[in-house]
Every structure is written in C-alpha cells, then in structure tokens.
Design a protein around this motif. Structure first.
Motif, mmCIF file in Angstrom:
data_model
loop_
_atom_site.group_PDB
_atom_site.id
_atom_site.type_symbol
_atom_site.label_atom_id
_atom_site.label_comp_id
_atom_site.label_asym_id
_atom_site.label_seq_id
_atom_site.Cartn_x
_atom_site.Cartn_y
_atom_site.Cartn_z
ATOM 1 N N THR A 129 0.822 -1.205 0.000
ATOM 2 C CA THR A 129 0.000 0.000 0.000
ATOM 3 C C THR A 129 0.858 1.258 0.000
ATOM 4 O O THR A 129 0.509 2.252 -0.647
ATOM 5 C CB THR A 129 -0.911 0.029 1.237
ATOM 6 O OG1 THR A 129 -0.101 -0.118 2.418
ATOM 7 C CG2 THR A 129 -1.931 -1.093 1.184
ATOM 8 N N GLY A 130 1.984 1.240 0.708
ATOM 9 C CA GLY A 130 2.814 2.431 0.824
ATOM 10 C C GLY A 130 4.245 2.169 0.386
ATOM 11 O O GLY A 130 4.687 1.025 0.254
ATOM 12 N N PHE A 131 4.982 3.248 0.155
ATOM 13 C CA PHE A 131 6.367 3.164 -0.306
ATOM 14 C C PHE A 131 7.203 4.136 0.528
ATOM 15 O O PHE A 131 6.846 5.301 0.698
ATOM 16 C CB PHE A 131 6.443 3.504 -1.798
ATOM 17 C CG PHE A 131 5.612 2.573 -2.642
ATOM 18 C CD1 PHE A 131 6.133 1.390 -3.130
ATOM 19 C CD2 PHE A 131 4.275 2.858 -2.892
ATOM 20 C CE1 PHE A 131 5.360 0.518 -3.865
ATOM 21 C CE2 PHE A 131 3.485 2.000 -3.632
ATOM 22 C CZ PHE A 131 4.033 0.821 -4.124
ATOM 23 N N GLN A 132 8.318 3.653 1.026
ATOM 24 C CA GLN A 132 9.135 4.442 1.947
ATOM 25 C C GLN A 132 9.855 5.570 1.223
ATOM 26 O O GLN A 132 10.463 5.367 0.171
ATOM 27 C CB GLN A 132 10.157 3.542 2.647
ATOM 28 C CG GLN A 132 10.993 4.261 3.686
ATOM 29 C CD GLN A 132 11.766 3.295 4.549
ATOM 30 O OE1 GLN A 132 11.192 2.432 5.201
ATOM 31 N NE2 GLN A 132 13.089 3.422 4.534
ATOM 32 N N PHE A 133 9.789 6.768 1.808
ATOM 33 C CA PHE A 133 10.469 7.924 1.243
ATOM 34 C C PHE A 133 11.920 7.938 1.697
ATOM 35 O O PHE A 133 12.270 7.436 2.772
ATOM 36 C CB PHE A 133 9.769 9.210 1.688
ATOM 37 C CG PHE A 133 8.292 9.216 1.416
ATOM 38 C CD1 PHE A 133 7.799 9.061 0.132
ATOM 39 C CD2 PHE A 133 7.381 9.368 2.462
ATOM 40 C CE1 PHE A 133 6.436 9.057 -0.115
ATOM 41 C CE2 PHE A 133 6.017 9.372 2.232
ATOM 42 C CZ PHE A 133 5.539 9.214 0.947
ATOM 43 N N GLN A 134 12.768 8.539 0.873
ATOM 44 C CA GLN A 134 14.190 8.626 1.215
ATOM 45 C C GLN A 134 14.406 9.520 2.429
ATOM 46 O O GLN A 134 15.222 9.227 3.301
ATOM 47 C CB GLN A 134 14.970 9.166 0.010
ATOM 48 C CG GLN A 134 14.899 8.271 -1.214
ATOM 49 C CD GLN A 134 15.426 8.954 -2.459
ATOM 50 O OE1 GLN A 134 15.970 10.065 -2.390
ATOM 51 N NE2 GLN A 134 15.265 8.305 -3.607
ATOM 52 N N ASP A 135 13.650 10.605 2.459
ATOM 53 C CA ASP A 135 13.699 11.540 3.590
ATOM 54 C C ASP A 135 12.525 12.493 3.436
ATOM 55 O O ASP A 135 11.722 12.369 2.501
ATOM 56 C CB ASP A 135 15.033 12.296 3.640
ATOM 57 C CG ASP A 135 15.415 12.928 2.311
ATOM 58 O OD1 ASP A 135 14.498 13.421 1.604
ATOM 59 O OD2 ASP A 135 16.605 12.934 1.974
ATOM 60 N N ALA A 136 12.395 13.456 4.349
ATOM 61 C CA ALA A 136 11.267 14.386 4.325
ATOM 62 C C ALA A 136 11.251 15.226 3.050
ATOM 63 O O ALA A 136 10.177 15.511 2.488
ATOM 64 C CB ALA A 136 11.311 15.296 5.544
ATOM 65 N N ALA A 137 12.439 15.609 2.568
ATOM 66 C CA ALA A 137 12.502 16.423 1.355
ATOM 67 C C ALA A 137 12.013 15.637 0.138
ATOM 68 O O ALA A 137 11.322 16.175 -0.732
ATOM 69 C CB ALA A 137 13.931 16.916 1.139
ATOM 70 N N HIS A 138 12.394 14.348 0.088
ATOM 71 C CA HIS A 138 11.951 13.491 -1.005
ATOM 72 C C HIS A 138 10.428 13.368 -0.990
ATOM 73 O O HIS A 138 9.760 13.481 -2.033
ATOM 74 C CB HIS A 138 12.602 12.110 -0.868
ATOM 75 C CG HIS A 138 12.132 11.106 -1.884
ATOM 76 N ND1 HIS A 138 11.686 9.860 -1.539
ATOM 77 C CD2 HIS A 138 12.043 11.179 -3.235
ATOM 78 C CE1 HIS A 138 11.342 9.194 -2.621
ATOM 79 N NE2 HIS A 138 11.555 9.977 -3.665
ATOM 80 N N ALA A 139 9.853 13.159 0.173
ATOM 81 C CA ALA A 139 8.400 13.065 0.297
ATOM 82 C C ALA A 139 7.723 14.349 -0.177
ATOM 83 O O ALA A 139 6.711 14.313 -0.901
ATOM 84 C CB ALA A 139 8.018 12.765 1.742
ATOM 85 N N ALA A 140 8.271 15.492 0.212
ATOM 86 C CA ALA A 140 7.682 16.774 -0.179
ATOM 87 C C ALA A 140 7.713 16.953 -1.694
ATOM 88 O O ALA A 140 6.747 17.446 -2.294
ATOM 89 C CB ALA A 140 8.417 17.916 0.512
ATOM 90 N N ARG A 141 8.820 16.547 -2.335
ATOM 91 C CA ARG A 141 8.923 16.678 -3.796
ATOM 92 C C ARG A 141 7.873 15.819 -4.495
ATOM 93 O O ARG A 141 7.279 16.242 -5.502
ATOM 94 C CB ARG A 141 10.333 16.298 -4.264
ATOM 95 C CG ARG A 141 11.428 17.270 -3.847
ATOM 96 C CD ARG A 141 12.705 17.035 -4.639
ATOM 97 N NE ARG A 141 13.219 15.674 -4.495
ATOM 98 C CZ ARG A 141 14.041 15.277 -3.518
ATOM 99 N NH1 ARG A 141 14.408 16.141 -2.573
ATOM 100 N NH2 ARG A 141 14.486 14.025 -3.472
ATOM 101 N N LEU A 142 7.649 14.619 -3.981
ATOM 102 C CA LEU A 142 6.645 13.748 -4.585
ATOM 103 C C LEU A 142 5.250 14.345 -4.450
ATOM 104 O O LEU A 142 4.468 14.368 -5.414
ATOM 105 C CB LEU A 142 6.689 12.360 -3.934
ATOM 106 C CG LEU A 142 7.941 11.514 -4.199
ATOM 107 C CD1 LEU A 142 7.899 10.233 -3.383
ATOM 108 C CD2 LEU A 142 8.069 11.189 -5.680
ATOM 109 N N PHE A 143 4.924 14.825 -3.283
ATOM 110 C CA PHE A 143 3.597 15.383 -3.053
ATOM 111 C C PHE A 143 3.381 16.690 -3.815
ATOM 112 O O PHE A 143 2.245 17.040 -4.145
ATOM 113 C CB PHE A 143 3.363 15.601 -1.548
ATOM 114 C CG PHE A 143 2.878 14.377 -0.837
ATOM 115 C CD1 PHE A 143 1.520 14.122 -0.711
ATOM 116 C CD2 PHE A 143 3.777 13.465 -0.301
ATOM 117 C CE1 PHE A 143 1.061 12.988 -0.048
ATOM 118 C CE2 PHE A 143 3.329 12.327 0.370
ATOM 119 C CZ PHE A 143 1.962 12.082 0.490
ATOM 120 N N ASN A 144 4.445 17.400 -4.124
ATOM 121 C CA ASN A 144 4.351 18.638 -4.900
ATOM 122 C C ASN A 144 4.402 18.403 -6.405
ATOM 123 O O ASN A 144 4.407 19.354 -7.189
ATOM 124 C CB ASN A 144 5.484 19.597 -4.500
ATOM 125 C CG ASN A 144 5.251 20.235 -3.154
ATOM 126 O OD1 ASN A 144 4.112 20.358 -2.706
ATOM 127 N ND2 ASN A 144 6.330 20.651 -2.504
#
Length: 430
Positions: A35-50
C-alpha cells in the motif's frame, strides 16, 4: 514521448513500459503488493507530493505494477500518458471528471454499451452533468448538439453490441470545430485494430477487462491522453488550465503541458475518487497484452467465418458484423480498422424474443455471460440483460432490440463454433 525509433506493435506489447526489475533482475513485472512506499527523507516526500518528482507514494495513487501497465497501454495507443483504474465504467468517469462542472454536458453516440447509456442518462446527473444522445452517422446532428456547455464528445470505435464502426475522422473534425475533446472507447477494437488518437481523438478509454486482458480474470479500466489538446485555448476547462485550489493553486496545463490530464487524473481523480486498479489485476492484464495481436488476428478471422455462415442461414434475419460486404460500415474498415472489424456483432433471430431466449439456453460451447473480449466465445441476449434498463427506443437505437443476440467470438476452432450455433438455432426455431 521518446525520441527513439518507434518499435512495432508486436514488440511494444511485450516490452513497452517495462524493464528488468532493478532490485532483483526479475524479467517479468513483479506484483508490488504494497500500500505504501518508503520515502528517502522528508525532502523526497515533499517533492513527490508537490509533483516535482515522479515516484511512488501510496497505491491508491501510484504503484509500480500499475505504472508499468499504464506505460504499456499509452505506448500501444500512441498517447502521452495513461492512468489505470478499477473498471471500464470507472475509466469513463475518470475521463469526464477533469472536464465537467455542474451544468455541463457530453454529446454521446446512441450506439453505446447499455451500461454506458445508463451511466450517462441517470448516474452522471448526480454530479450535475448531462448527456445528449445523437446518431453519430449524422455529423450535422452531432455539430448541432454541441453548445456552450458541452465539454466532450463521446463514442465507441467499434460499438457494443452491434459492432458498428464510427467514422472517427469526421467526428473528430466536428469536436475540434466545437472546441471540445473527442473521447473514444476503444475497448472492442483495442489499439491493435484501431488507433483513435491517429484519427483525432483526445482521450481513449478502455475496459481492460475485455480484450486487453483477454482471459476473463480481472476487471480494470484505462484512460489514455493524446497530450495534444490545448486545455488553455478557452475557459471551458478550469480544472486543467487555471489554478487548482485542491492542489495548492497548481495550474496543471501550464506546469505539465502534454501530461496535464494524466497527472490531474492521478493527483486529483484517484486521490479523491479512489477508483484504483489493484497491482495483481494490473499484472494479469500485462501478461494478457503480451499476446494481444496474436489473439486479435484469430478473433477477427473467426468472427468473419462465423458471421459469413450466419448471414447465409435462413433462421437469421440480420447479421451486423462490419466485416461483411453487406454491412453499411464495411467501407470504414480500411481507414478506421485496417486489420479487421473486431469480433463483436449481433444477430437478429427469426422468432423474436422467445427464440433468442431459447438460443442462449441451448448453446453448449458458447458461454452465456455478461462479458466480451474473452478468449472463449460468449453470447448474451442484451434486451433482457445488459440493455434491460433502457427504453425500447433506446434498445433499438443501441442495436439491442428484443430479437437480437450479441456474440463475442473467441479463439476456438470456428467449425466447432458454427456447429454449436447450428444446434442451438435448431432448438430455438423448432
């Protein structure tokens, strides 16, 4: 789109959108049952969501197995991108969702699958949308139906159930003049027999449940975007061409160009409607597509053989297969479906409704199911099943009158199919 030389269809159906798994080297696309995929870090997660970086967040939105299928279908249709979802009906709503607002309408062909007619007649009213049904052989009527609130024109390349072939070039010209996209349901034809984008379609929808999967195991749908429509040319499509309040004011068309519709369908459509395809279903469809051209050649050859036999049978009043020279749509094959007229058509049985019921009850090799596009030959009495909710006038317009049986010809030995129909017709008309 890649600048590499375009590969042939047979190569694309096996290789497009996929490569060996980078982690394991697995050559077949793995089923990423997560269901989910681990992000490299908080910045990586933010880039994906943006939407600043393409990647995987949550399987309601993106999944590697589903993504591989999206890439393959887009390649086969010649589109800029694709989004897969839970069914063909879901794909139709996904196609309309970025385009429509309360008070808007879609101009639709009268020759559509009965479930689509019902969806467009009743269900979309709950969104404040409406549909105008027009005979698409009358292009003047189609043009006249387009008004200031029209946001799309919708048809099927090979219409279910009758196998009618739509003059896509003529309809695309009308839609283009009206400043709205043409949406083509290419389920019955598949990209092997017809490429609607080459004939001016903006969006192509599929029930991947049918020929693309080809084995009757999973439901699914897909929407392919040509990437060629100018969503900013008018004020008709604010979801794509103005700041999106639900996504931090992002202007999808300005920011993403030819991928605007695809990214909107994932970031907004799948996020909020949740019509997600599951990864195991995507895996089955990927495997089915690998043999698509081989199967479609056999489907078409069988359909022509069976339809020719039926046309000469005195127990049959009419056969609607466009591959017969007697069909009024025969002359469209060369331009719209040069590799064949598909494998879906209807027969009108002498004896009417009762004879049709006896026929479907008497077959032994054909299967009586509410599906089409299977490797097995299927049949159904549309007026009492798939088109039951329609009025008699709508049934007749859709090619599903009470004396009509729909046939979906499979890949068996055609002589066995003819023998089964022969004995069933004998029982039905005795």
């Amino acid at each position: 789109m890649s600048d590499e030389p375009q590969q042939g269809f047979d190569t694309l159906q096996v290789h497009a959108g996929t490569a060996a798994d980078p982690a394991t080297g697995a050559r077949q696309v793995p089923i990423y049952q997560s269901t989910g995929f681990q992000f490299q870090d908080a910045a990586h997660a933010a880039r994906l969501f943006n939407l600043e970086e393409v990647g995987y967040i949550y399987s309601r939105l993106t999944n590697p197995t589903v993504g591989a299928l999206q890439n393959r279908i887009a390649a086969l249709e010649g589109g800029a991108g694709a989004v897969c979802c839970s069914s063909g009906h879901a794909a139709q709503i996904m196609a309309l969702f970025p385009l429509m607002m309360p008070g808007c309408n879609v101009v639709a062909s009268t020759r559509l699958y009965g479930g689509t007619v019902t969806q467009f007649t009743h269900t979309i009213k709950r969104f404040g949308w409406s549909a105008k049904f027009v005979d698409f052989d009358d292009t003047d009527a189609v043009a006249a139906a387009i008004d200031e609130n029209t946001r799309a024109v919708f048809c099927e390349s090979i219409a279910n159930p009758g196998g009618y072939i739509t003059d896509l070039d003529a309809i695309a010209a009308v839609a283009n003049k009206g400043g709205v996209p043409l949406i083509v349901d290419n389920t019955s034809a598949t990209p092997y027999l017809c490429n609607p984008i080459n004939h001016g379609a903006t969006l192509v929808v599929h029930s991947t449940t049918k020929y693309l999967t080809g084995n009757g195991t999973v439901t699914g749908g897909a929407v392919v975007d040509s990437g060629k429509f100018d969503w900013s040319a008018s004020d008709k499509f604010p979801s794509l061409a103005t700041p999106e309040d639900a996504y931090h004011g992002l202007n999808f068309h300005k920011a993403l160009g030819p991928m605007a519709f695809t990214f909107h369908s994932i970031a907004i459509g799948l996020r909020d409607l949740g019509m997600t395809m599951n990864p195991q279903g995507a895996h089955y469809t990927l495997m089915g597509i690998e043999s698509l051209s081989l199967r479609m050649d056999k489907h078409v050859a069988n359909a022509k053989t069976v339809a020719t036999w039926l046309e000469s049978d005195p127990r049959i009043e009419q056969v609607t297969y466009a591959g017969l020279e007697s069909s009024p749509y025969y002359n469209r094959i060369e331009t719209i479906c040069p590799k064949g007229a598909g494998a879906l058509f209807t027969i009108s049985v002498k004896g009417g409704y009762d004879a049709c019921v006896k026929l479907v009850d008497s077959v032994k090799l054909f299967s009586l199911v509410a599906n089409l596009g299977d490797a097995r030959s299927l049949l159904i009495h549309s007026a009492s099943t798939t088109h039951r909710q329609l009025t008699p006038e709508q049934q007749a317009a859709a090619g599903a009158a009470p004396n009509v049986v729909r046939l979906s010809i499979g890949i068996e030995d055609p002589n066995d199919l003819i023998a089964d129909l022969d004995q069933a017709l004998t029982a039905a008309t005795a």
